[in-house]
Design a protein around this motif. Sequence first.
Motif, PDB file in Angstrom:
ATOM      1  N   TYR A  45       0.819  -1.117  -0.029  1.00 20.93           N
ATOM      2  CA  TYR A  45      -0.010  -0.141  -0.029  1.00 20.93           C
ATOM      3  C   TYR A  45       0.750   1.271   0.077  1.00 20.93           C
ATOM      4  N   ASP A  49       1.062   3.946  -2.933  1.00 22.08           N
ATOM      5  CA  ASP A  49       0.796   5.388  -2.717  1.00 22.08           C
ATOM      6  C   ASP A  49       2.093   6.313  -3.065  1.00 22.08           C
ATOM      7  N   ARG A  50       3.091   5.868  -2.723  1.00 24.04           N
ATOM      8  CA  ARG A  50       4.345   6.596  -2.984  1.00 24.04           C
ATOM      9  C   ARG A  50       4.262   6.466  -4.728  1.00 24.04           C
ATOM     10  N   TYR A  83      -6.963  13.709  -1.431  1.00 22.94           N
ATOM     11  CA  TYR A  83      -6.686  12.241  -1.228  1.00 22.94           C
ATOM     12  C   TYR A  83      -7.704  11.322  -0.681  1.00 22.94           C
ATOM     13  N   THR A  86      -7.063   5.056  -1.432  1.00 25.41           N
ATOM     14  CA  THR A  86      -6.795   4.261  -2.658  1.00 25.41           C
ATOM     15  C   THR A  86      -6.481   5.251  -3.954  1.00 25.41           C
ATOM     16  N   SER A  87      -6.613   6.261  -3.894  1.00 28.78           N
ATOM     17  CA  SER A  87      -6.704   7.289  -4.967  1.00 28.78           C
ATOM     18  C   SER A  87      -6.464   8.787  -4.380  1.00 28.78           C
ATOM     19  N   THR A 113      -4.489   6.538  -9.136  1.00 19.09           N
ATOM     20  CA  THR A 113      -4.776   5.559  -8.147  1.00 19.09           C
ATOM     21  C   THR A 113      -3.442   4.763  -7.650  1.00 19.09           C
ATOM     22  N   ILE A 114      -3.638   4.096  -6.518  1.00 14.21           N
ATOM     23  CA  ILE A 114      -2.457   3.350  -6.080  1.00 14.21           C
ATOM     24  C   ILE A 114      -1.824   2.339  -6.834  1.00 14.21           C
TER      25      ILE A 114
END
Length: 311
Positions: A45, A49-50, A83, A86-87, A113-114
Amino acid sequence: MNKENEFFPKDLDFEKLVKKAKKRSMIKMVLISLVITLIVITGLYFIGDRVMIMKMEKETDLDSTWNDIMGANIEEQGTIYNYSPTSATAKTKIVKNVGGVPIPWGEQEKVFTIFGTSRLITNNGASGSGSIEDERIPLYYQGERVVEFFHPQLNYKQIFDDRALLNNIDDNSVVEMAFSFNKGYSIEEVNQVFKEQLAWYWVDTFNKDVIKELNDFSRGYTILGFEAYGFQNTASNFISILEMVKEDGGNYQNDAEEIINNLTNQGKMKLEPQNLKIIGVVVTGKPSDLIKFNDKSMIRGATLGATTDQY
């Protein structure tokens, strides 16, 4: 074999201990698996996210850079990021500067999205109403007229000139007008004529094949302001953006390469400001400021754009 004849009689207490040990071992394995799974999911995750943030920053920067040369007299006025788990959404406001007055010109919104994907949420485009018998159907966006250009090498059934409308607009208003030229001019030649009222330069980025194709199959194709390439400030910045995007421009890379090839005649000319052909401009100001251009023979066509009160 009955219980009396068993060689080793069963030890019930021992069996209970074995079962309890197996049960503990199974619970321990399940807990370890859950912890490992949780760690992996959490790690993925944060990695996702990064990656999403890096992709968002790169794409929004690139979109902003490309918007500096595409779209007549439009500019960005900041981006807001929202934010979710998940997106993330990047929403960029676009404005037109008309005689020093910023006019809202829609928004560009992208969702990331992630999982490394992104998509553009498009706003409604320019629209107009009328019938096919009409000689012209002016287009509107955000409640304002959309500028159109006439390429000097394209044949048209009719070329429109909205300069007469300036006489009907109150001089306390400021207006935007797009002038299309009868040929390509140098930046210096354009500056000498339009001076203070200049807001944006339209650069000829078309190649001969496209011009021929449009002349063969269309007799009324105007270039909307959204589709035109040019610059507001300096030609050197226009060139720098093209060269930068050509090297690492994501979805815009092929467009940048094609434009550079057209501007340099497939590499036969240097990509320099003095070699750019300006085939139109956007001017802004009070109607009385723009009426003085009514007698300029270099203007092939003129279309009215956005208007607003000066104060």
